[in-house]
Design a protein around this motif. Structure first.
Motif, PDB file in Angstrom:
ATOM      1  N   MET A   1       0.831  -1.180   0.000  1.00 46.84           N
ATOM      2  CA  MET A   1       0.000   0.000   0.000  1.00 46.84           C
ATOM      3  C   MET A   1       0.881   1.251   0.000  1.00 46.84           C
ATOM      4  N   LEU A   2       0.379   2.292  -0.619  1.00 45.26           N
ATOM      5  CA  LEU A   2       1.090   3.563  -0.614  1.00 45.26           C
ATOM      6  C   LEU A   2       0.479   4.488   0.430  1.00 45.26           C
ATOM      7  N   PHE A   3       1.354   5.252   1.083  1.00 44.59           N
ATOM      8  CA  PHE A   3       0.931   6.233   2.070  1.00 44.59           C
ATOM      9  C   PHE A   3       1.626   7.550   1.773  1.00 44.59           C
ATOM     10  N   ALA A   4       0.846   8.626   1.790  1.00 36.11           N
ATOM     11  CA  ALA A   4       1.389   9.980   1.622  1.00 36.11           C
ATOM     12  C   ALA A   4       1.646  10.566   2.998  1.00 36.11           C
ATOM     13  N   LEU A   5       2.870  10.997   3.233  1.00 41.72           N
ATOM     14  CA  LEU A   5       3.242  11.688   4.465  1.00 41.72           C
ATOM     15  C   LEU A   5       3.263  13.169   4.120  1.00 41.72           C
ATOM     16  N   ILE A   6       2.305  13.901   4.644  1.00 43.81           N
ATOM     17  CA  ILE A   6       2.152  15.316   4.340  1.00 43.81           C
ATOM     18  C   ILE A   6       2.629  16.092   5.570  1.00 43.81           C
ATOM     19  N   CYS A   7       3.802  16.674   5.452  1.00 40.66           N
ATOM     20  CA  CYS A   7       4.495  17.252   6.604  1.00 40.66           C
ATOM     21  C   CYS A   7       4.554  18.770   6.483  1.00 40.66           C
ATOM     22  N   LYS A   8       4.198  19.443   7.545  1.00 36.67           N
ATOM     23  CA  LYS A   8       4.254  20.905   7.599  1.00 36.67           C
ATOM     24  C   LYS A   8       5.341  21.300   8.596  1.00 36.67           C
ATOM     25  N   ASP A   9       6.275  22.162   8.141  1.00 43.61           N
ATOM     26  CA  ASP A   9       7.362  22.620   9.011  1.00 43.61           C
ATOM     27  C   ASP A   9       6.853  23.591  10.072  1.00 43.61           C
ATOM     28  N   ARG A  10       7.523  23.587  11.209  1.00 48.11           N
ATOM     29  CA  ARG A  10       7.280  24.623  12.214  1.00 48.11           C
ATOM     30  C   ARG A  10       7.815  25.945  11.665  1.00 48.11           C
ATOM     31  N   LYS A  36      10.969   1.170  -0.744  1.00 49.59           N
ATOM     32  CA  LYS A  36       9.877   1.681   0.083  1.00 49.59           C
ATOM     33  C   LYS A  36       9.495   3.113  -0.278  1.00 49.59           C
ATOM     34  N   LEU A  37      10.302   3.785  -1.090  1.00 51.47           N
ATOM     35  CA  LEU A  37      10.043   5.179  -1.438  1.00 51.47           C
ATOM     36  C   LEU A  37       9.485   5.272  -2.852  1.00 51.47           C
ATOM     37  N   ALA A  38       8.298   5.864  -2.993  1.00 51.87           N
ATOM     38  CA  ALA A  38       7.736   6.115  -4.325  1.00 51.87           C
ATOM     39  C   ALA A  38       8.295   7.421  -4.865  1.00 51.87           C
ATOM     40  N   PHE A  39       8.169   8.507  -4.091  1.00 56.04           N
ATOM     41  CA  PHE A  39       8.737   9.798  -4.451  1.00 56.04           C
ATOM     42  C   PHE A  39       8.678  10.719  -3.249  1.00 56.04           C
ATOM     43  N   ALA A  40       9.411  11.822  -3.328  1.00 54.56           N
ATOM     44  CA  ALA A  40       9.455  12.765  -2.212  1.00 54.56           C
ATOM     45  C   ALA A  40       9.943  14.118  -2.700  1.00 54.56           C
ATOM     46  N   GLY A  41       9.595  15.152  -1.952  1.00 54.36           N
ATOM     47  CA  GLY A  41      10.086  16.485  -2.248  1.00 54.36           C
ATOM     48  C   GLY A  41       9.477  17.502  -1.306  1.00 54.36           C
ATOM     49  N   PRO A  42      10.062  18.696  -1.274  1.00 52.44           N
ATOM     50  CA  PRO A  42       9.582  19.730  -0.360  1.00 52.44           C
ATOM     51  C   PRO A  42       8.418  20.527  -0.938  1.00 52.44           C
ATOM     52  N   PHE A  43       7.562  21.002  -0.039  1.00 54.56           N
ATOM     53  CA  PHE A  43       6.614  22.056  -0.383  1.00 54.56           C
ATOM     54  C   PHE A  43       7.390  23.369  -0.297  1.00 54.56           C
ATOM     55  N   LEU A  44       6.974  24.363  -1.080  1.00 57.61           N
ATOM     56  CA  LEU A  44       7.677  25.646  -1.106  1.00 57.61           C
ATOM     57  C   LEU A  44       6.731  26.779  -0.742  1.00 57.61           C
ATOM     58  N   ASP A  45       7.282  27.783  -0.050  1.00 57.95           N
ATOM     59  CA  ASP A  45       6.488  28.970   0.266  1.00 57.95           C
ATOM     60  C   ASP A  45       6.503  29.921  -0.939  1.00 57.95           C
ATOM     61  N   THR A  46       5.899  31.081  -0.787  1.00 56.60           N
ATOM     62  CA  THR A  46       5.805  32.036  -1.900  1.00 56.60           C
ATOM     63  C   THR A  46       7.159  32.580  -2.336  1.00 56.60           C
ATOM     64  N   ASN A  51       9.015  24.620   3.092  1.00 50.95           N
ATOM     65  CA  ASN A  51       8.251  24.793   4.328  1.00 50.95           C
ATOM     66  C   ASN A  51       7.448  23.548   4.697  1.00 50.95           C
ATOM     67  N   GLY A  52       7.831  22.429   4.114  1.00 60.57           N
ATOM     68  CA  GLY A  52       7.153  21.167   4.400  1.00 60.57           C
ATOM     69  C   GLY A  52       7.651  20.108   3.442  1.00 60.57           C
ATOM     70  N   SER A  53       7.072  18.923   3.551  1.00 61.16           N
ATOM     71  CA  SER A  53       7.498  17.812   2.702  1.00 61.16           C
ATOM     72  C   SER A  53       6.309  16.955   2.303  1.00 61.16           C
ATOM     73  N   LEU A  54       6.422  16.366   1.123  1.00 62.37           N
ATOM     74  CA  LEU A  54       5.521  15.310   0.692  1.00 62.37           C
ATOM     75  C   LEU A  54       6.395  14.095   0.421  1.00 62.37           C
ATOM     76  N   VAL A  55       6.143  13.028   1.148  1.00 64.70           N
ATOM     77  CA  VAL A  55       6.896  11.785   0.983  1.00 64.70           C
ATOM     78  C   VAL A  55       5.869  10.677   0.801  1.00 64.70           C
ATOM     79  N   VAL A  56       5.973   9.932  -0.287  1.00 63.01           N
ATOM     80  CA  VAL A  56       5.059   8.816  -0.526  1.00 63.01           C
ATOM     81  C   VAL A  56       5.855   7.527  -0.395  1.00 63.01           C
TER      82      VAL A  56
END
Length: 98
Positions: A1-10, A36-46, A51-56
């Motif tokens: 199964m795939l799981f998305a880890l949706i991470c928000k930085d402090r 075990k890793l499908a893909f990953a990368g950071p979220f970006l601010d303006t 400012n966060g990460s998406l890891v599947v």
């Protein structure tokens, strides 16, 4: 199964992210080597700063996905304000090898 880890930085923790990045990248490379890793990368601010990460990840169940998330050096360093873990189905544009 795939799981998305949706991470928000402090807020105000960019330096923690930068300082911990080498260990985080090594962790992801290890997951990739274990298939075990499908893909990953950071979220970006303006401003284009992370400012966060998406890891599947591939995991047998939610508990295993939670364990992978907790083992991430970013999580251990206290970078994340929150982590949402959701089962995910890769439907479109999935690479043949994934």
């Amino acid at each position: 199964m795939l799981f998305a880890l949706i991470c928000k930085d402090r807020a105000g923790r960019l330096q923690v992210r930068l300082d911990t990045r080498p260990e985080h990248v090594a962790f992801l490379e290890g997951l990739n080597g274990e298939k075990k890793l499908a893909f990953a990368g950071p979220f970006l601010d303006t401003d284009g700063k992370p400012n966060g990460s998406l890891v599947v990840v591939e995991a047998p169940d939610l508990a295993a996905a939670e364990a992978l998330s907790a083992a991430d050096p970013y999580a251990k360093a206290g970078l994340f304000e929150s982590v949402e873990i959701r089962q995910w189905n890769w439907t479109f544009n999935k690479p043949a090898a994934a």
